[in-house]
Design a protein around this motif. Structure first.
Motif, PDB file in Angstrom:
ATOM      1  N   HIS A 138       0.793  -1.134  -0.063  1.00 38.20           N
ATOM      2  CA  HIS A 138       0.013   0.019  -0.072  1.00 38.20           C
ATOM      3  C   HIS A 138       0.972   1.315   0.132  1.00 38.20           C
ATOM      4  CE1 HIS A 138      -3.753   2.333   0.680  1.00 38.20           C
ATOM      5  NE2 HIS A 138      -3.003   3.035   1.368  1.00 38.20           N
ATOM      6  N   CYS A 162      -3.757  -0.453  -5.975  1.00 37.11           N
ATOM      7  CA  CYS A 162      -3.065  -0.847  -4.922  1.00 37.11           C
ATOM      8  C   CYS A 162      -4.014  -2.302  -4.746  1.00 37.11           C
ATOM      9  CB  CYS A 162      -3.066  -0.291  -3.418  1.00 37.11           C
ATOM     10  SG  CYS A 162      -2.275  -1.283  -2.218  1.00 37.11           S
ATOM     11  N   CYS A 195      -3.807  -4.367  -1.938  1.00 40.38           N
ATOM     12  CA  CYS A 195      -3.721  -4.803  -0.655  1.00 40.38           C
ATOM     13  C   CYS A 195      -5.052  -5.099   0.001  1.00 40.38           C
ATOM     14  CB  CYS A 195      -3.007  -3.975   0.299  1.00 40.38           C
ATOM     15  SG  CYS A 195      -3.854  -2.508   0.677  1.00 40.38           S
ATOM     16  N   CYS A 215      -7.546  -2.188   0.392  1.00 40.39           N
ATOM     17  CA  CYS A 215      -7.821  -1.351  -0.913  1.00 40.39           C
ATOM     18  C   CYS A 215      -8.993  -2.361  -1.544  1.00 40.39           C
ATOM     19  CB  CYS A 215      -6.859  -1.209  -1.538  1.00 40.39           C
ATOM     20  SG  CYS A 215      -5.764   0.366  -1.224  1.00 40.39           S
TER      21      CYS A 215
HETATM   22 ZN   LIG Z   1      -3.731  -0.538  -0.420  1.00 43.19          ZN
END
Ligand SMILES: [Zn+2]
Length: 131
Positions: free
Chosen positions: A44, A117, A119, A122
């Protein structure tokens, strides 16, 4: 007897200098600014700051050695969060001290979702499978 007090003060200043040394880098300040909004994983930070992961890991290592952040492993991801929230007061003071003319523009960005992103923070709803 009074020498002892001096020694304590010196080591205190040394500790403070170490703290400022850890903060003395634009990338590390940017990382802390993001972690202000909550914990974030390395990928991130990579997406948010457009630095290479190795570079970000290097900066995170300095912050961790200084006792400012702590990592938490969750599956494939490593999340970082600030364990010394007092550091944000220093960042705020530094921002005020260096503020250019004009009202305080929104320089503070919470750890929101990023389009580039992948992750867990997200893409929290993982229901779609591509292909
Ligand atoms: Zn992220």
């Amino acid at each position: 007897m009074t020498v002892q007090t001096l020694t304590i003060t010196e080591s205190q200043h040394e500790a403070e200098a170490r703290l400022f040394k850890a903060l003395m880098h634009p990338a590390r300040l940017a990382i802390l600014d993001i972690l202000r909004g909550g914990e974030a994983c390395v990928c991130h930070l990579e997406a948010a700051l457009s630095y290479r992961q190795a570079y970000i890991s290097q900066q995170l290592m300095v912050l961790r050695d200084a006792g400012l952040v702590q990592d938490r492993r969750d599956g494939w991801n490593v999340f970082y969060h600030v364990i010394q929230p007092q550091v944000f007061a220093i960042l705020d003071a530094a921002r005020l001290a260096t503020a250019q003319s004009g009202p305080s523009s929104a320089g503070r960005k919470a750890a929101g979702r990023l389009e580039n992103c992948a992750c867990p923070n997200c893409c929290s709803d993982s229901g779609t499978s591509p292909g």
